[in-house]
Design a protein around this motif. Structure first.
Motif, PDB file in Angstrom:
ATOM      1  N   MET A  58      36.757 -13.931  31.850  1.00 14.49           N
ATOM      2  CA  MET A  58      35.449 -14.236  32.428  1.00 14.49           C
ATOM      3  C   MET A  58      35.501 -14.320  33.941  1.00 14.49           C
ATOM      4  O   MET A  58      34.668 -13.744  34.647  1.00 14.49           O
ATOM      5  N   LEU A 217      31.082 -11.518  30.052  1.00 10.45           N
ATOM      6  CA  LEU A 217      30.661 -12.915  30.115  1.00 10.45           C
ATOM      7  C   LEU A 217      30.025 -13.349  28.799  1.00 10.45           C
ATOM      8  O   LEU A 217      30.313 -14.440  28.277  1.00 10.45           O
ATOM      9  N   TRP A 221      31.782 -16.265  26.518  1.00  5.07           N
ATOM     10  CA  TRP A 221      31.163 -17.536  26.919  1.00  5.07           C
ATOM     11  C   TRP A 221      31.433 -18.663  25.923  1.00  5.07           C
ATOM     12  O   TRP A 221      31.599 -19.819  26.331  1.00  5.07           O
ATOM     13  N   ILE A 278      22.810 -14.297  29.437  1.00  3.18           N
ATOM     14  CA  ILE A 278      23.771 -15.399  29.376  1.00  3.18           C
ATOM     15  C   ILE A 278      23.130 -16.755  29.641  1.00  3.18           C
ATOM     16  O   ILE A 278      23.816 -17.775  29.664  1.00  3.18           O
ATOM     17  N   GLY A 281      23.850 -19.451  27.079  1.00  6.46           N
ATOM     18  CA  GLY A 281      25.195 -20.013  27.158  1.00  6.46           C
ATOM     19  C   GLY A 281      25.321 -21.042  28.254  1.00  6.46           C
ATOM     20  O   GLY A 281      26.012 -22.059  28.105  1.00  6.46           O
TER      21      GLY A 281
END
Length: 418
Positions: A58, A217, A221, A278, A281
């Motif tokens: 990441m 990502l 995550w 994202i 997350g």
């Protein structure tokens, strides 16, 4: 005739890197040692190593590729991400171990220590996204070191003064990094930048690489959110992984739907798909300790995608006009707003579970103080860092050289022939 760029970074970047790395080497040589115990904090190497790998992906691949969306800034976006992440992680390991050094005379590190340091570094990478393309590598190194120092200080204050759990204090990295970066972007604002940054563009190829970073990502995550979850409680980590995945899934679907609805032509916007998938997350990571049901995680993911997509479409432009704050990567919409939503969800879910009014009020006060301390320290550190970077000794990048790799990287095939 090819444009003229700064001939070299020899007088600025090289001495700074040598000085910092040699200083870190001396500290590591005298005060750092590797933990010899097989089991530390109830966690064995076999348990933490997969999370260590995922967080690595990441930090270096995910954030690195996300920053390649600019046509003429791909090498700088990914290369400088690697440079500042490495420097910031080394410093974060030291700063996180100061308490151990104070009591034991040595800082003992293990894989968990490196994972915590890389999560602190992620906060700095978020901040750098707000000023991406408008700073030189010397600026970026200084930003990363000062931001990590401020974030570790914020984490220590929350854990010491308010007795915040370590995981909850670390997950505020999204809010801290965003506000630090926005303050920095405001301090370093260049008048008329909306007309001068003609190289702030993207094309299909760069967007594809940036989307690849977003996919990294999105995929990893759950490991980022759960790497520090206490495994001594049966099922807690599994529940956290499932909650994060569900929030990510809902946010991706919601971002796609809102992207189509908000488009004049009724088509998907790659910017929304890259940045907003994202959001779930981010939000569920901040509130993860109180999320116990799948519907709670999915609701948080849905709300995060809504505010992230709408914010991405409207806030970046209005922030530039109203506050003279040029947010290159729209970190406010991607990390800031979902992070604040996660903080609010944490408060509401915790109050729902409280049976006693006195305990509920006490928790609300402490939770609000947690946010206020984080906001105050992030803005203060961003302001101080901005004042430092405005000094001419760092030779700020000229407006016409912003968002351009040729100002910092050597490309032999583009050299001027004599």
């Amino acid at each position: 005739m090819a444009p003229r760029y700064a001939p070299s970074l020899r007088s600025r970047l090289a001495p700074l890197l040598f000085f910092l790395q040699l200083g870190l080497l001396v500290i590591y040589g005298n005060y750092i040692e590797i933990e010899s115990n097989v089991k530390v904090h109830g966690i064995t190497v076999s348990h933490i190593y997969p999370d260590f790998q995922d967080v690595n992906v990441m930090v270096f691949l995910g954030f690195g590729f996300v920053c390649t969306f600019l046509v003429r800034y791909g090498f700088s976006g990914s290369g400088f991400n690697l440079l500042v992440a490495i420097m910031a992680t080394q410093l974060a390991i030291i700063l996180n171990g100061i308490e151990s050094w104070y009591y034991r005379g040595k800082i003992r590190i293990d894989l968990r220590s490196i994972v915590v340091a890389e999560m602190c570094t992620a906060s700095a990478l978020i901040s750098i996204g707000a000023v991406l393309g408008k700073t030189n590598p010397v600026h970026l190194v200084l930003i990363a070191l000062l931001e990590v120092s401020g974030f570790v200080l914020n984490k220590w204050l929350l854990q010491t003064l308010l007795k915040v759990q370590p995981l909850n204090s670390i997950m505020l990295l999204h809010i801290f990094g965003t506000l630090f970066g926005l303050m920095l972007a405001w301090m370093l604002y260049r008048k008329g930048s909306e007309q001068q940054f003609e190289k702030e563009k993207s094309d299909r190829k760069t967007r594809l690489f940036s989307m690849l970073g977003s996919l990294f990502l999105w995929m990893f995550w759950p490991s980022f959110n759960t790497a520090l979850v206490d495994v001594s409680t049966p099922g807690r980590k599994l529940a956290a992984v499932c909650s994060t995945y569900l929030a990510l899934a809902v946010s991706a679907v919601t971002a796609a739907a809102l992207s189509v609805l908000s488009s004049p032509n009724g088509k998907l916007n790659p910017n929304h798909m890259q940045s907003c998938i994202i959001a779930g997350g981010v939000a569920v990571g901040v509130s993860m300790s109180v999320v116990h049901q799948p519907w709670e995680a999915m609701t948080i993911g849905f709300a995060a995608a809504v505010i992230s997509t709408i914010g991405f479409r409207y806030l970046k432009f209005h922030m530039l006009l109203a506050f003279q704050c040029h947010d290159t990567c729209a970190v406010l919409s991607t990390h800031g707003l979902p992070g604040l939503l996660g903080w609010l969800a944490h408060l509401l879910l915790q109050l729902k579970d409280c049976d006693h009014h006195t305990m509920a009020i006490r928790f609300a006060v402490f939770h609000i103080c947690t946010l206020l301390i984080t906001i105050a320290l992030s803005l203060f550190m961003g302001f101080i860092t901005g004042l430092l970077l405005k000094l001419n000794i760092w030779r700020p990048t000229q407006d016409k050289k912003c968002f351009d790799d040729q100002a910092f990287w050597e490309f032999p095939h583009l050299a001027v022939r004599k």
